[in-house]
Design a protein around this motif. Structure first.
Motif, PDB file in Angstrom:
ATOM      1  N   GLU A 142       0.785  -1.548   0.034  1.00 37.35           N
ATOM      2  CA  GLU A 142      -0.310  -0.803  -0.372  1.00 37.35           C
ATOM      3  C   GLU A 142       0.587   1.324  -0.355  1.00 37.35           C
ATOM      4  O   GLU A 142       0.886   2.153   0.924  1.00 37.35           O
ATOM      5  CB  GLU A 142      -0.777   0.077   1.336  1.00 37.35           C
ATOM      6  N   ASN A 177      -1.106  -2.832  -5.264  1.00 37.48           N
ATOM      7  CA  ASN A 177      -1.431  -3.651  -4.040  1.00 37.48           C
ATOM      8  C   ASN A 177      -1.390  -2.008  -3.435  1.00 37.48           C
ATOM      9  O   ASN A 177      -1.066  -1.518  -2.626  1.00 37.48           O
ATOM     10  CB  ASN A 177      -0.186  -4.214  -3.208  1.00 37.48           C
ATOM     11  N   GLU A 179      -4.596   1.269  -2.669  1.00 37.07           N
ATOM     12  CA  GLU A 179      -5.230   1.269  -2.233  1.00 37.07           C
ATOM     13  C   GLU A 179      -6.234   2.196  -2.484  1.00 37.07           C
ATOM     14  O   GLU A 179      -6.278   3.210  -3.589  1.00 37.07           O
ATOM     15  CB  GLU A 179      -5.385   2.382  -0.550  1.00 37.07           C
ATOM     16  N   HIS A 205      -5.955  -3.135  -3.038  1.00 37.10           N
ATOM     17  CA  HIS A 205      -6.522  -2.695  -1.527  1.00 37.10           C
ATOM     18  C   HIS A 205      -8.585  -1.924  -1.539  1.00 37.10           C
ATOM     19  O   HIS A 205      -8.491  -0.875  -1.375  1.00 37.10           O
ATOM     20  CB  HIS A 205      -5.941  -2.183  -0.535  1.00 37.10           C
ATOM     21  N   GLU A 238      -5.726  -7.762   0.055  1.00 37.68           N
ATOM     22  CA  GLU A 238      -5.799  -7.406   1.551  1.00 37.68           C
ATOM     23  C   GLU A 238      -7.080  -5.919   1.681  1.00 37.68           C
ATOM     24  O   GLU A 238      -7.344  -5.053   0.682  1.00 37.68           O
ATOM     25  CB  GLU A 238      -4.652  -6.320   2.120  1.00 37.68           C
TER      26      GLU A 238
END
Length: 399
Positions: A142, A177, A179, A205, A238
């Motif tokens: 992230e 990865n 957000e 995410h 995630e």
């Protein structure tokens, strides 16, 4: 059961996708119930979800320079390196595919891509020496939020990770990865310009999407991928449904019911419509018996509340020191595990009920919640798979 899922917000790129959460993103794994290998949850994991093919991957977000630490051997309560080694052992015992993501928890960051590459190489070497090599590497966790790296630097780290994987370590890189924040598009484009290869796998995410119950944030991420994401695998590397803090860590009043509602939306709407290749859920049970709480945890996304009595986590069928499982699943757990859109979490009223298909038909699986009677576990063999646990009046049914 939560119904009334919103209409499809857009048309995703056609993908096969996973119909259920099939990955664990929880580095607390080794410390569950004092030690994962002896916990009731390990037995349930192995006999139901893993052996049945439901859970296939496991993810660890590790301190990037953990190899500078000494190791006295795998230790669930040791330093970063010892905890990772304990996690690798548990994941190997379960037969799960390991995925590592690097980050900084202490505010110290790699000063160059070369420094990062040396540290990652040492980690890959150590995992290989233990006989548990990583199959996937996320260069940085992230970077546009928790990992706090400029987009150009995050791209350099990804290039370094990809170079190592291609150098004979047998791993594949999961790029991005990121957000799915409102500013993701600009960050994403700068990150992509800095890559010197074309990633086949992109991680995201989708915390904003789940909190808002809107596909728009994830669509924004997908639209800004190279070629709009055509031909790429999209992984939810995630995600969690949070009970009492939102995606930005601000206090909200979702409560356990709101957490379950968001978990249902994740499975029934977001995953069904966007068809991610894999989905890793974070967090199941907090390490060291910590209880989920808005006052003590930055985010409250745990699916289980640990027991407080002696013998917590043991079972009546022979577990040490206890008479019944005490770690209590929240309602959200049923939606995460059940994996069938639009249906309640199993044929039992348990929030952790689950069904598996056997040679004889279907068998309902449930784990007792705290304080309820009739919790004696029952295990048996069917079609070569070990099945557990029938409790609290839940019964089998055959198709």
């Amino acid at each position: 059961m939560f119904t009334g899922a919103p209409a499809r917000a857009g048309t995703p790129v056609a993908r096969a996708g996973t119909p259920y959460v099939d990955g664990v993103s929880d580095q607390s794994l080794p410390s569950w119930d004092g030690g994962f290998a002896g916990s009731y949850f390990a037995r349930l994991f192995s006999s139901v979800w893993v052996s049945g093919g439901h859970i296939r991957l496991a993810r660890y977000v590790a301190q990037w320079d953990l190899m500078r630490e000494a190791s006295g051997g795998a230790d669930a309560h040791g330093d970063y390196r010892e905890r990772l080694e304990a996690w690798l052992g548990d994941v190997a015992a379960l037969g799960l595919v390991p995925d590592v993501a690097l980050t900084s928890y202490d505010g110290i960051y790699p000063q160059s891509a070369a420094e990062y590459e040396v540290s990652l190489q040492q980690l890959l070497e150590r995992a290989r020496a233990l006989g548990r090599p990583f199959s996937y590497v996320e260069a940085w966790n992230e970077p546009n939020n928790q990992g706090a790296q400029p987009a150009a630097r995050a791209a350099q780290l990804t290039n370094a990770a990809n170079a190592l994987c291609e150098r004979g370590y047998g791993c594949r890189v999961v790029a991005g990865n990121l957000e799915d924040s409102p500013l993701v598009a600009g960050y994403e484009r700068e990150y992509e310009r800095g890559l010197d290869f074309s990633p086949a796998i992109w991680g995201v995410h989708p915390y904003y999407s789940v909190e808002r119950k809107s596909e728009a944030p994830l669509e924004n991420f997908e639209a800004n991928l190279p070629h709009g994401g055509a031909g790429a695998q999209i992984w939810f590397t995630e995600i969690a449904a949070r009970a009492c803090t939102d995606y930005g860590g601000r206090l909200v009043e979702n409560g356990a019911g709101g957490q379950a509602e968001r978990a249902a939306w994740l499975v029934d709407t977001l995953m069904r419509n966007r068809e991610p290749e894999h989905v890793f859920y974070n967090v199941f049970l907090l390490a060291d018996g910590r209880r989920p709480s808005c006052s003590s945890e930055r985010e409250d996304d745990a699916l289980y509340v640990p027991g407080t009595s002696a013998g917590a986590g043991a079972d009546a069928a022979g577990g040490a020191g206890g008479t019944a499982p005490r770690d209590t699943p929240r309602a959200a757990a049923g939606y995460i595990w059940d994996g069938r859109a639009g249906e309640p979490p199993g044929v039992c009223s348990e929030p952790l009920a689950f069904e598996v298909q056997t040679a004889a038909g279907f068998r309902a699986i449930a784990w007792s919640t705290a304080g309820e009677g009739g919790a004696a576990g029952a295990e048996g063999e069917a079609g070569g798979a070990t099945l557990a646990v029938l409790t609290n009046g839940c019964s089998t049914r055959t198709a």
